[in-house]
Design an enzyme around this catalytic site. Structure first.
Site, mmCIF file in Angstrom:
data_model
loop_
_atom_site.group_PDB
_atom_site.id
_atom_site.type_symbol
_atom_site.label_atom_id
_atom_site.label_comp_id
_atom_site.label_asym_id
_atom_site.label_seq_id
_atom_site.Cartn_x
_atom_site.Cartn_y
_atom_site.Cartn_z
ATOM 1 C CG ASN A 50 17.203 89.820 57.172
ATOM 2 O OD1 ASN A 50 17.583 90.649 56.368
ATOM 3 N ND2 ASN A 50 18.034 88.961 57.736
ATOM 4 C CG ASP A 51 18.141 88.480 61.229
ATOM 5 O OD1 ASP A 51 17.335 88.064 60.404
ATOM 6 O OD2 ASP A 51 19.263 87.963 61.413
ATOM 7 C CD1 TRP B 42 18.713 88.664 53.793
ATOM 8 C CD2 TRP B 42 20.194 87.945 52.269
ATOM 9 N NE1 TRP B 42 19.934 88.537 54.419
ATOM 10 C CE2 TRP B 42 20.865 88.094 53.508
ATOM 11 C CE3 TRP B 42 20.920 87.515 51.164
ATOM 12 C CZ2 TRP B 42 22.211 87.818 53.669
ATOM 13 C CZ3 TRP B 42 22.280 87.244 51.325
ATOM 14 C CH2 TRP B 42 22.914 87.386 52.576
ATOM 15 C CB THR C 110 22.222 89.328 63.127
ATOM 16 O OG1 THR C 110 21.112 89.623 62.299
ATOM 17 C CG2 THR C 110 21.749 89.163 64.541
ATOM 18 N NE ARG D 223 24.357 82.740 60.069
ATOM 19 C CZ ARG D 223 24.610 81.599 59.436
ATOM 20 N NH1 ARG D 223 25.855 81.257 59.176
ATOM 21 N NH2 ARG D 223 23.626 80.797 59.084
ATOM 22 C CG ASP D 224 23.589 85.718 63.901
ATOM 23 O OD1 ASP D 224 24.065 86.560 63.114
ATOM 24 O OD2 ASP D 224 22.889 84.764 63.528
ATOM 25 C CD GLU E 118 20.616 81.734 60.527
ATOM 26 O OE1 GLU E 118 21.343 82.006 59.569
ATOM 27 O OE2 GLU E 118 19.381 81.861 60.478
ATOM 28 C CG ASP F 240 20.490 78.525 58.687
ATOM 29 O OD1 ASP F 240 19.653 79.295 58.212
ATOM 30 O OD2 ASP F 240 21.621 78.350 58.210
HETATM 31 N N1 DQQ Z 1 20.401 86.896 59.236
HETATM 32 C C1 DQQ Z 1 21.685 87.523 59.196
HETATM 33 C C2 DQQ Z 1 22.619 86.566 59.851
HETATM 34 C C3 DQQ Z 1 21.712 85.722 60.645
HETATM 35 C C4 DQQ Z 1 20.535 85.576 59.781
HETATM 36 C C5 DQQ Z 1 22.001 87.838 57.761
HETATM 37 C C6 DQQ Z 1 19.296 85.113 60.474
HETATM 38 O O1 DQQ Z 1 23.562 87.227 60.673
HETATM 39 O O2 DQQ Z 1 22.300 84.486 60.985
HETATM 40 O O3 DQQ Z 1 21.059 88.738 57.228
HETATM 41 O O4 DQQ Z 1 18.146 85.415 59.736
#
Ligand code: DQQ
Length: 665
Positions: free
Chosen positions: A145-146, A170, A206, A269-270, A324, A357
């Site tokens: 993913n990210d 995931w 992330t 997060r992130d 996010e 999100d």
């Molecule tokens: N993906 C990560 C998170 C983020 C999210 C988890 C966004 O850190 O917020 O895989 O797709």
């Protein structure tokens, strides 16, 4: 890696990246006996009818402009689309189970259709194998993913990404790592960081990289702890003299940040790339929410180990939910160059991007950064963070930019998820890809939107090209574009509507805006649209994906153009998402309608008006694949004729493989 030069398509000589999937899908434990599909049969019959019409009118119709022929094709196109648009997909409306939520983040896999009442299409090995892309970045297998911590270091582009080493869904998230000299050809390196500490036991999530003026690399990332609390952690290269940055060290006193008072343990997060304040401190922002208000928390630090939380938020926008992957960077008002993240001043605008999100889209806002009050102020509140402009109106999420010092440009990476069923991903053994990296600049002509454009290096994959000048399509017609196989293409096209018709067109009553999502897709006809291209189409037009413009004259007498991609007829399979999406695109005085489209098997990335509006689709045809994939120009307007000029390149495959020390490029 799946980018061998093994070509399953005998009709052209382009190397492809097909990876065989298990012959027996049952053996892969993924698919049950398909149900009988009456709708599928209907579509096959329609396809045969169209084929019959084609043969009856003219055995060889390629490039023809015969009005009769075109009208017949267009009628077939409209009736097929109309028939389809009234049918309903059997999609479960909700799921009682969510892998993401139980792990402290929203659902990331596409679990649609995975419950028993979903209708399963009988996918076979060759259909699924065709879906793997040839020049987009993908890991060798499993889930991605990210984008994380992209950077340029000692001659190499580094790309880290959220990766599940164990499955095509995931979960078990660690950091994958790949390197490239040109952002196109990649070598896979060992995992950069795995979930081996209490503070990231539940996932190495992330994060972003900051390159300090002395060249030192700082990596900040979110860890989901053994108790699913979201904390921020510091990491750095074990050996800064290694240009490949293979080994990473986690700071022994991690975590460096816990959720502050008032912030939920799973709403923190992130971390972004850091930028310098005029006081010489480093500043970062981290996404969160307070009830339904999306917020960006701000922290200052001198050493990335201890932080001071700044009172208030960089921005807070009610009703937008959890933010996010916040990104915050300057763009120049004067030059096309990208800017280092710390630049501020008179010649600069700031961009704030959030990944919502709640709806899984990336929204950006252009405005100014008030350093003293630590605030982002949007130029236009209607286009505030999370409510207005989007990077892409299709499938595109959790994106992140970085400043590429070697070419003085800002480059955007975005995660492109799947639109098919999770069981199909499990059968294929992989899920998700990354969009072609895009340069991001301010549109100095409008001043109110960004320009995104595929990095120039993608043009190195261009093979032979075909050029078509002044093709004319009368209202309600379809014109084949003979480029041979059309599964790996770079298309540049311009369209013009008859001037007379543009002037004659009257305002559409009560319509000020054509919504791609809810206006019936390419089958809905107006005086001045839709017109554009049908990509990934088969000869009988039983499957095709229209990428199109739709022009209306608003009640104020001004023309307004929407740019859309319609997936409703992209596949006869019923277990894939088939939305139509897109948005308005500014078309300035004297400009033609223009589009660039990158077609790479199951991904179609489209850039309208030089990159003002972009739309990325994932499509899963069952017939318009391998040598059967074709390209058409269509005009489904009722009044105006449209002229098109195109240049179409066949695209080579990128070389994406495990790291080999003997290969330096
Ligand atoms: N993906 C990560 C998170 C983020 C999210 C988890 C966004 O850190 O917020 O895989 O797709």
């Amino acid at each position: 890696m799946g980018t061998s030069t093994n070509n399953n398509d005998s009709s052209n000589d382009i190397p492809c990246s097909y990876i065989p999937v298990p012959d027996s899908l049952d053996a892969a434990g993924a698919m049950a006996e398909p149900r009988r599909q009456v709708k599928g049969l209907l579509v096959i019959l329609c396809g045969l009818l169209v084929l019959f019409l084609l043969v009856a009118f003219n055995g060889s119709y390629r490039g023809s402009n015969n009005a009769h022929e075109q009208a017949s094709l267009a009628a077939a196109l409209t009736s097929i689309v109309d028939e389809k648009s009234t049918s309903s997909e059997t999609v479960p409306s909700s799921s009682t189970w969510s892998r993401g939520v139980s792990a402290g983040v929203s659902e990331k896999s596409n679990w649609l259709f995975s419950s028993n009442n979903g209708e399963m299409y009988p996918w076979n090995n060759s259909m699924l194998s065709w879906q793997r892309t040839a020049f987009h970045f993908q890991p060798e297998k499993n889930w991605m993913n990210d984008p994380n911590g992209p950077l340029y270091y000692k001659g190499w582009y580094h790309f880290f990404y959220q990766y599940n080493p164990n499955a095509a869904v995931w979960g078990d998230i660690v950091w994958g790592h790949a390197i490239s000299r040109d952002l196109i050809h990649w070598q896979h390196l060992p995992l950069a960081m795995v979930a081996d500490q209490w503070y990231d036991k539940n996932g190495v999530w992330t994060g972003s990289a900051t390159i300090l003026p002395n060249g030192k690399i700082i990596m900040l990332y979110t860890g989901s702890t053994n108790e699913s609390v979201q904390v921020q952690n510091l990491a750095y290269p074990a050996d800064p003299s290694d240009p490949l940055l293979i080994d990473w060290v986690k700071y022994p006193s991690n975590p460096v940040l816990f959720p502050p008072p008032g912030i939920g343990a799973t709403d923190f997060r992130d971390p972004t790339t850091a930028w310098l304040t005029s006081e010489g401190k480093w500043r970062i922002t981290i996404g969160s929410k307070l009830n339904k208000t999306g917020i960006a928390l701000v922290y200052d630090t001198l050493d990335f180990k201890t932080y001071e939380q700044i009172e208030g938020f960089l921005r807070a926008v009610p009703t937008t939910g959890m933010w996010e992957c916040v990104d915050f960077f300057p763009v120049s008002k004067e030059v096309e160059n990208g800017l280092n993240t710390s630049v501020n001043g008179a010649g600069v605008k700031h961009v704030m991007k959030v990944s919502l999100d709640d709806d899984r889209h990336d929204y950006y806002s252009i405005g100014s950064y008030d350093e003293k009050n630590v605030k982002f102020i949007p130029d236009d509140v209607d286009n505030d963070v999370g409510v207005g402009l989007r990077y892409d109106y299709g499938v595109f999420y959790a994106s992140k930019t970085f400043f590429d010092d070697s070419k003085r440009r800002r480059v955007l990476w975005g995660w492109i998820g799947e639109s098919d069923a999770e069981y199909a991903d499990v059968a294929k053994g992989w899920a998700s890809l990354q969009g072609i990296p895009r340069t991001v600049t301010l549109d100095t002509k409008t001043g109110s939107n960004l320009i995104q454009w595929p990095v120039e290096e993608v043009e190195s994959l261009r093979l032979r090209s075909d050029e078509f000048k002044d093709l004319k399509a009368k209202p309600g017609s379809v014109v084949p574009i003979d480029v041979g196989t059309a599964t790996q293409l770079d298309i540049v096209a311009e369209f013009e509507i008859e001037k007379e018709e543009l002037e004659k067109a009257t305002s559409e009553s009560n319509v000020d805006y054509y919504s791609c999502e809810s206006s019936g897709g390419a089958a809905h006809r107006g005086a001045l649209g839709p017109f554009g291209l049908l990509v990934l189409a088969d000869d009988g037009l039983s499957e095709y994906t229209p990428v199109y413009f739709y022009v209306i004259k608003g009640s104020d007498g001004n023309l307004k153009t929407s740019f859309c991609s319609d997936q409703s007829r992209s596949s006869v399979a019923s277990d894939v998402v088939k939305k139509t999406f897109g948005s308005l695109v500014p078309v300035l005085e004297g400009e033609k309608f223009s589009v660039r489209i990158l077609v790479d098997h199951s991904i179609v990335e489209s850039f309208a008006q030089g990159g003002r509006t972009t739309v990325t689709s994932r499509v899963y045809p069952t017939r318009a694949i391998y040598g059967a994939a074709r390209l058409f120009f269509f005009n489904n307007a009722t009044a105006a004729s449209v002229t098109a000029s195109l240049k179409v390149w066949q695209m080579n495959s990128a070389f994406i493989r495990p790291y080999n020390p003997d290969q330096t490029n």
